[in-house]
Design a protein around this motif. Sequence first.
Motif, PDB file in Angstrom:
ATOM      1  N   SER A  15       0.813  -1.218   0.000  1.00  0.00           N
ATOM      2  CA  SER A  15       0.000   0.000   0.000  1.00  0.00           C
ATOM      3  C   SER A  15       0.844   1.264   0.000  1.00  0.00           C
ATOM      4  CB  SER A  15      -0.923   0.006   1.225  1.00  0.00           C
ATOM      5  OG  SER A  15      -0.170   0.107   2.417  1.00  0.00           O
ATOM      6  N   ASN A  16       2.115   1.163   0.460  1.00  0.00           N
ATOM      7  CA  ASN A  16       2.988   2.336   0.445  1.00  0.00           C
ATOM      8  C   ASN A  16       3.780   2.451  -0.854  1.00  0.00           C
ATOM      9  OD1 ASN A  16       4.305  -0.027   1.381  1.00  0.00           O
ATOM     10  ND2 ASN A  16       6.006   1.168   2.206  1.00  0.00           N
ATOM     11  N   LEU A  17       3.397   1.635  -1.850  1.00  0.00           N
ATOM     12  CA  LEU A  17       3.986   1.699  -3.205  1.00  0.00           C
ATOM     13  C   LEU A  17       5.507   1.603  -3.155  1.00  0.00           C
ATOM     14  CD1 LEU A  17       1.777   4.561  -4.705  1.00  0.00           C
ATOM     15  CD2 LEU A  17       1.339   2.101  -4.712  1.00  0.00           C
TER      16      LEU A  17
ATOM     17  N   GLU B  83       7.943   2.760  10.029  1.00  0.00           N
ATOM     18  CA  GLU B  83       7.268   3.843   9.318  1.00  0.00           C
ATOM     19  C   GLU B  83       6.824   3.444   7.917  1.00  0.00           C
ATOM     20  OE1 GLU B  83       7.990   8.524   8.009  1.00  0.00           O
ATOM     21  OE2 GLU B  83       9.521   7.450   9.152  1.00  0.00           O
ATOM     22  N   ASN B  84       7.685   2.700   7.209  1.00  0.00           N
ATOM     23  CA  ASN B  84       7.376   2.322   5.824  1.00  0.00           C
ATOM     24  C   ASN B  84       7.536   0.829   5.555  1.00  0.00           C
ATOM     25  OD1 ASN B  84       6.667   4.794   4.341  1.00  0.00           O
ATOM     26  ND2 ASN B  84       8.703   5.475   5.006  1.00  0.00           N
ATOM     27  N   SER B  85       7.570   0.033   6.617  1.00  0.00           N
ATOM     28  CA  SER B  85       7.730  -1.407   6.428  1.00  0.00           C
ATOM     29  C   SER B  85       7.246  -2.133   7.677  1.00  0.00           C
ATOM     30  CB  SER B  85       9.196  -1.768   6.148  1.00  0.00           C
ATOM     31  OG  SER B  85      10.011  -1.458   7.278  1.00  0.00           O
ATOM     32  N   VAL B  86       7.147  -3.440   7.557  1.00  0.00           N
ATOM     33  CA  VAL B  86       6.742  -4.290   8.681  1.00  0.00           C
ATOM     34  C   VAL B  86       7.649  -5.514   8.699  1.00  0.00           C
ATOM     35  CG1 VAL B  86       4.891  -5.619   9.751  1.00  0.00           C
ATOM     36  CG2 VAL B  86       4.324  -3.577   8.424  1.00  0.00           C
TER      37      VAL B  86
ATOM     38  N   CYS C 244       8.697  -6.626   5.093  1.00  0.00           N
ATOM     39  CA  CYS C 244       7.536  -6.550   4.198  1.00  0.00           C
ATOM     40  C   CYS C 244       7.098  -5.097   3.989  1.00  0.00           C
ATOM     41  CB  CYS C 244       6.371  -7.338   4.791  1.00  0.00           C
ATOM     42  SG  CYS C 244       6.761  -9.079   5.112  1.00  0.00           S
ATOM     43  N   PRO C 245       6.477  -4.821   2.853  1.00  0.00           N
ATOM     44  CA  PRO C 245       5.901  -3.487   2.649  1.00  0.00           C
ATOM     45  C   PRO C 245       4.666  -3.317   3.533  1.00  0.00           C
ATOM     46  CG  PRO C 245       5.192  -4.932   0.900  1.00  0.00           C
ATOM     47  CD  PRO C 245       6.170  -5.726   1.728  1.00  0.00           C
ATOM     48  N   LEU C 246       4.144  -2.108   3.628  1.00  0.00           N
ATOM     49  CA  LEU C 246       2.888  -1.915   4.343  1.00  0.00           C
ATOM     50  C   LEU C 246       1.792  -2.646   3.580  1.00  0.00           C
ATOM     51  CD1 LEU C 246       2.993   1.861   5.389  1.00  0.00           C
ATOM     52  CD2 LEU C 246       3.776  -0.155   6.654  1.00  0.00           C
ATOM     53  N   PRO C 247       0.911  -3.351   4.293  1.00  0.00           N
ATOM     54  CA  PRO C 247      -0.112  -4.173   3.618  1.00  0.00           C
ATOM     55  C   PRO C 247      -1.215  -3.323   2.998  1.00  0.00           C
ATOM     56  CG  PRO C 247      -0.465  -4.203   5.977  1.00  0.00           C
ATOM     57  CD  PRO C 247       0.819  -3.454   5.762  1.00  0.00           C
ATOM     58  N   HIS C 248      -1.928  -3.942   2.062  1.00  0.00           N
ATOM     59  CA  HIS C 248      -3.114  -3.296   1.507  1.00  0.00           C
ATOM     60  C   HIS C 248      -4.304  -3.415   2.451  1.00  0.00           C
ATOM     61  CE1 HIS C 248      -0.849  -4.116  -2.318  1.00  0.00           C
ATOM     62  NE2 HIS C 248      -1.248  -2.886  -2.549  1.00  0.00           N
TER      63      HIS C 248
END
Length: 390
Positions: A22-24, A97-100, A117-121
């Motif tokens: 979701s954070n592209l 802030e921009n990842s998990v 991981c990226p931020l989820p949708h």
Amino acid sequence: MRVFYDWASKEWFSHSGASLGSNLLPLKSSDRETEQRPLSFELSSNHHNAGPVIGILTGKGKDNTLAGNGPLFKALQKEILQNKGVSFVFTAEDIEENSVSGYIYLPEHDKWIQACCPLPHLVYNRVPFRKLEQTDSFNEAFLFFKELNIPFFNPGFLDKYEVCQLFLDHPYLQKYIPDTILVTGDSELKNFIGKHRDIYLKPIQGAKGKGIYRLSQLDGKKLTMAGIMHSFSFSCFESFWNEWSLQVTGKPYLAQKAISPAKLDGKRFDFRILAHFGNGEYRVTGIGIRLAQDQDITTHIPNGGIMVPYEKVQTKEHDEFINMAVAEAGKLLKKEKGFFGEFSMDAGLTDKGRYVIYELNAKPMSFDETSIETKRIQELTRLFFNMAGF
């Protein structure tokens, strides 16, 4: 679209130069051979954004390892992967802030790997303990995703008494709720047992039938109290209160009029109903019957209940009640408590043919009926993809 995760650099790659999550998150282009990237996923694409990426929020147990419904998480990942998405499991403390920092299940190896991981949708809330939902880290995580407009699926556990109060104010559902009070002191409970003679005591934040007792007033002043494992007798209400007041006021309890249940093969039975949101309404996903055995305090399988196919008791009237109750309860929850994409309902039938709703569960346990659990995984995956925009 195929994307790759590099274990060493903790970075995501693709041959197509798209974004992920979701954070592209920009996917670095790679011309290296695929076999150098052992972690690869075939994902869908929405305007050059790869996904959906589904975050499953859980918590940690006493030993600091991930807690929660592991078989559910694995089954969801398998179904999500088959539909060209990916999921990861994480805790509130794992959010940056921009990842998990999450854990991805690999079905072909039957193992979990940690990944950046990226931020989820979308976030599916499966935090397993009520006390974890009361922590600062959970509340901060909830607000974090809310501010980013990331759908947060199922805001939290439900309070049995609050749900009863909502139902009692509802024009269609109120008649299905037995007379219920919050136990706050001795006089109110004494009047309640005097009025109904036969009541249930239920912990407001309980689950799986734990802590439920049936309190009955016999002729005269005598009381009997039956639990799942033990029974007690008291000469009068005051004797009961002296022994049990700390138990029923130390943590919130409700008292509810007991029903005289309809029976199947001489045993009490209840409906276990699973529901999901789809196409703008709440619909029944599956119905199981639980039949009491050695005791009739609760029909839960861990407490000795057994499964019976719904078809054994199915009638047109049962179908109509269950479909109506699910549709109205779902709308009521959504309006008053936030969006619940799934819930389960425990309901019953009196020996006079009157329907009763006992409670709703925001985080259903796995259903023992394989067909219902399989359909559940499919319904959840469909809902995840729709809400995530894929």
